[in-house]
Design a protein around this motif. Structure first.
Motif, PDB file in Angstrom:
ATOM      1  N   LEU A 164      -6.013  10.966 -66.116  1.00  0.00           N
ATOM      2  CA  LEU A 164      -5.516  11.883 -65.091  1.00  0.00           C
ATOM      3  C   LEU A 164      -6.266  13.212 -65.144  1.00  0.00           C
ATOM      4  N   LEU A 165      -6.468  13.724 -66.349  1.00  0.00           N
ATOM      5  CA  LEU A 165      -7.222  14.977 -66.489  1.00  0.00           C
ATOM      6  C   LEU A 165      -8.619  14.821 -65.898  1.00  0.00           C
ATOM      7  N   ARG A 166      -9.231  13.659 -66.122  1.00  0.00           N
ATOM      8  CA  ARG A 166     -10.561  13.414 -65.571  1.00  0.00           C
ATOM      9  C   ARG A 166     -10.497  13.421 -64.053  1.00  0.00           C
ATOM     10  N   ALA A 167      -9.469  12.778 -63.476  1.00  0.00           N
ATOM     11  CA  ALA A 167      -9.369  12.682 -62.023  1.00  0.00           C
ATOM     12  C   ALA A 167      -9.235  14.063 -61.392  1.00  0.00           C
ATOM     13  N   VAL A 168      -8.475  14.958 -62.016  1.00  0.00           N
ATOM     14  CA  VAL A 168      -8.260  16.259 -61.389  1.00  0.00           C
ATOM     15  C   VAL A 168      -9.268  17.296 -61.849  1.00  0.00           C
ATOM     16  N   GLY A 169     -10.286  16.906 -62.577  1.00  0.00           N
ATOM     17  CA  GLY A 169     -11.373  17.856 -62.775  1.00  0.00           C
ATOM     18  C   GLY A 169     -11.828  18.154 -64.184  1.00  0.00           C
ATOM     19  N   ALA A 170     -11.386  17.403 -65.193  1.00  0.00           N
ATOM     20  CA  ALA A 170     -11.909  17.639 -66.535  1.00  0.00           C
ATOM     21  C   ALA A 170     -13.189  16.829 -66.712  1.00  0.00           C
ATOM     22  N   PRO A 189     -12.855   7.782 -63.340  1.00  0.00           N
ATOM     23  CA  PRO A 189     -11.403   7.947 -63.432  1.00  0.00           C
ATOM     24  C   PRO A 189     -10.611   6.784 -62.845  1.00  0.00           C
ATOM     25  N   ARG A 191      -4.008   7.422 -70.721  1.00  0.00           N
ATOM     26  CA  ARG A 191      -3.490   7.678 -69.375  1.00  0.00           C
ATOM     27  C   ARG A 191      -3.638   9.149 -68.998  1.00  0.00           C
ATOM     28  N   ASP A 192      -3.239  10.022 -69.907  1.00  0.00           N
ATOM     29  CA  ASP A 192      -3.361  11.454 -69.628  1.00  0.00           C
ATOM     30  C   ASP A 192      -4.819  11.862 -69.528  1.00  0.00           C
ATOM     31  N   LEU A 206      -7.930   4.923 -65.099  1.00  0.00           N
ATOM     32  CA  LEU A 206      -6.507   4.855 -64.736  1.00  0.00           C
ATOM     33  C   LEU A 206      -6.041   3.408 -64.700  1.00  0.00           C
TER      34      LEU A 206
END
Ligand SMILES: Nc1ncnc2c1ncn2[C@@H]1O[C@H](COP(=O)(O)OP(=O)(O)O)[C@@H](O)[C@H]1O
Ligand SMILES: [Mg+2]
Lengths: 238, 435
Positions: free
Chosen positions: B83-89, B174, B79-80, B178
């Motif tokens: 989320l990291l992927r969605a916001v730019g990792a 992402p 899950r984390d 998710l």
């Protein structure tokens, strides 16, 4: 080069071999516009948002984000484009609950996005009403406060466009109203573009333009009327 | 460090890494003890050869068990990662963060394990001399250079296990990642099915083909039969567990809502639990094969082997079983820790703490029975050709009291990895766990 923030052309998305969740959607969102996407549950709102934002890839059609065709962009390049030019607010599970407020807001920057100085961070936290709470773990915050952290994280990189999926869905009307005014203010002040999914007419009333989806198709595209007319439109669309 | 914030986010789940770290500690102890004793008995070629075989087995087990536990720990963080992927990792950054985290866990565990292993090796050498297996003059010689290969093995397997778990969350879009993390939909891909069937078929074929080999060579190959079968079983785990539930549902329904809830939970967790099946089945099958070889021989021929040799064989097996059991407990506990939110939600939905734990006990029952059946199958496939060639019988023999003890020990291992952590996690009121 056309740098309209969001352009979709003949967009379609199918999950597995099931029916199309999204079908033949074409639209363009100019800079500085606040768009609300509405429709019944399962009508494809989230799917549209994910495809427009580059969080998912369409099965058919093309998408341009911040002037770049992202349809065939490689995952790493797409991620960098998202990180630098787009912001996200989801209904829930927005934040890394083990990190502090400040660290969550700084995530895009720490992940290699545009730099953010301490002054800019403090100003952003003040703007969303979280001044002085930077060092608190987000696990300790209320729902409304968390959603404001998410808005701050979406806005901090000054993206061309912010995507929000039912950002007020889990909030009470008063707290939800504050979050919507934050988004509205970013549109007014910075000319930011917002694409927001919602099923709440009161939330959608903050927008300039209303898109209506039914069974994956775009069936309405109008200037946003007042909340009661939105309810009437929704009833017709459903 | 480029992996910085993403690695920090992973590290924040400190409980998730207790499992892999303790498995790695045990792995390092076993490796350090066997290798040090092996170096110390240089003058006794026969024993030295035997210890080399021990050390090799320890290396194979380490690769498998460290990989499995680390894999489970990273899988719990999907899950984390999404989320990291969605916001730019980027996918690369996620992989780097995961690799860094896995390596960071391995180094202290490896060093501590190496030192503890010296102590264990010293004690072990003493017992070997007492049993007359090692020459009385054998001197304990710690070898500092052994630390390097031990650390190397741990860091590499820890990292590989973690990276395998990160393949999908790092690369997936992402939105899909998710959704995957939210539904924890057990993915059972064709690749997984194919690989699982291939390993099981390979294990069976190998077992049949080694039946004619000399006892020594067959013994070595039997290990690979078991490893192949256990990994195969782990890959087929989601399918196996869901079949087990389908078969056991009428029985579980006798336990009312608790039983049904437990069945549903195991179905949802089937993929995560499959990871725990690998060490669990390995530990039980390993013990069963060793015990059955000795007891069948005694049963058929009425003769017992030399006591000292049997002691060495049993003590080695005990160490491996303990090692695998530790890995099983850790993997199970990692899964339970990953679902503390779900357990809290059960509490909020009106279940008393006793009821929540009853559900977990039921789940533990399903896992125990499935594990025992699978272990019996793995042990059977390994044993039957072996005893048929050696003793001419098709039916391995284990004394009923030993069998009962084995069942109880398995249940205890499963309970230690499920009921115990669940009891600890539900001590505090549920509302604090949900945010
Ligand atoms: N990850 C997914 N896998 C399979 N089907 C999905 C997935 N996400 C959405 N769907 C299906 O696609 C349709 C549209 O879903 P969604 O875009 O989430 O609707 P909305 O946001 O308007 O409620 C629904 O029928 C939903 O069941
Ligand atoms: Mg939706």
């Amino acid at each position: 080069m056309d740098d309209t923030p969001v352009v979709a052309d003949g967009l379609g998305r199918r999950y597995g071999s099931r029916l199309w969740a999204l079908r033949e959607v074409s639209l363009a969102v100019p800079a500085g516009q606040f768009v609300a996407v509405m429709g019944a549950t399962g009508s494809g709102k989230s799917t549209l948002l994910h495809c427009l934002a580059g969080l998912d890839r369409p099965t058919a059609g093309r998408v341009r984000l911040a002037g770049r065709d992202i349809t065939r962009l490689r995952e790493a390049a797409l991620t960098r484009l998202r990180r630098d030019r787009a912001g996200f607010v989801f209904q829930s599970y927005n934040l890394l609950s083990t990190l502090t407020v400040a660290r969550n807001v700084l995530l895009p920057a720490r992940l290699g996005g545009p730099r953010v100085g301490p002054a800019a961070l403090a100003a952003m936290l003040d703007a969303v009403g979280l001044g002085g709470l930077g060092d608190r773990p987000v696990g300790e915050l209320s729902g409304g406060q968390r959603q404001r952290v998410a808005v701050a994280r979406a806005l901090i990189t000054r993206p061309a466009v912010v995507f929000a999926d039912e950002p007020t869905g889990a909030l009470d009307p008063a707290t939800g109203g504050q979050v919507l005014r934050l988004l509205r203010a970013a549109v007014e002040r910075d000319g930011m573009t917002v694409v927001m999914v919602s099923h709440d007419p009161l939330a959608a009333a903050h927008s300039d333009r209303l898109l209506l989806l039914r069974e994956g198709r775009l069936v309405g595209d109008t200037r946003t009327p007042d909340a009661s007319s939105i309810s009437a439109l929704l009833a017709v669309a459903a | 460090m480029r992996a910085g914030i993403a690695a920090q986010a992973l590290r924040a789940h400190r409980w998730a890494f207790v499992g892999p770290a303790s498995t790695q500690l045990v792995a390092a102890v076993v490796l350090s003890a066997t290798l040090t004793v092996q170096v110390s008995v240089d003058g006794a070629p026969e024993l030295s050869e035997m210890l080399t075989a021990f050390a090799l087995i320890a290396v194979y087990l380490t690769i498998l068990l460290v990989g499995v536990t680390m894999n489970a720990a990273i899988a719990q963080q999907a899950r984390d990662v999404a989320l990291l992927r969605a916001v730019g990792a980027t996918p690369g950054r996620i992989r780097r963060a995961v690799a860094v985290e896995a390596a960071v866990v391995a180094v202290p565990a490896g060093i501590a394990g190496y030192l503890l292993g010296l102590l264990a090796g010293w004690a072990w050498l003493g017992t070997l001399v007492d049993h007359g297996l090692a020459p009385a003059g054998a001197r304990f010689t710690p070898e500092p250079l052994l630390l390097a290969p031990i650390l190397g093995i741990l860091v590499v397997t820890s990292t590989v296990g973690a990276l395998i778990a990160a393949v999908r969350p790092a690369r997936a879009r992402p939105a899909i990642a998710l959704a995957d993390a939210a539904t924890r939909r057990p993915r059972f891909t064709a690749v997984r099915l194919g690989l699982g069937l291939l390993l099981v078929a390979g294990g069976v074929t190998l077992s049949v083909s080694i039946a004619d080999l000399a006892a020594d060579a067959a013994d070595d190959a039997a290990l690979f039969v078991m490893l192949a079968l256990c990994v195969g079983v782990g890959l087929l785990g989601p399918f196996v567990l869901r079949s087990a539930i389908a078969v056991g549902r009428p029985l579980l329904a006798l336990a009312g809502g608790t039983g049904r809830l437990a069945a549903d939970n195991v179905a949802v967790l089937s993929r995560a639990l499959s990871g725990a099946l690998v060490p669990l089945v390995l530990a039980v099958a390993f013990a069963a094969v060793k015990v059955a070889v000795h007891s069948t021989t005694t049963h058929v021929t009425g003769r017992t082997g030399p006591a000292a040799e049997a002691w060495l064989d049993y003590s080695g097996t005990a160490v491996y079983c303990l090692f695998a059991a530790v890995a099983a407990v850790n993997t199970l506990a990692t899964v339970v820790v990953g679902r503390r939110r779900d357990l809290a939600l059960l509490g909020l939905a009106g279940a008393t703490r006793g009821r929540v734990l009853a559900v977990v006990v039921c789940e533990a029952g399903i896992v125990t029975v499935t594990g025992l059946v699978l272990a019996a199958g793995v042990a059977g496939v390994t044993l039957v050709p072996m005893v048929h060639t050696a003793l001419g019988t098709w039916t391995p023999y284990v004394p009923p009291s030993t069998l009962a003890a084995g069942v109880l020990a398995t249940a205890a291992v499963v309970a230690a990895g499920t009921v115990l952590p669940a009891a600890l996690l539900t001590r505090r009121p549920p509302i604090g766990q949900v945010g």
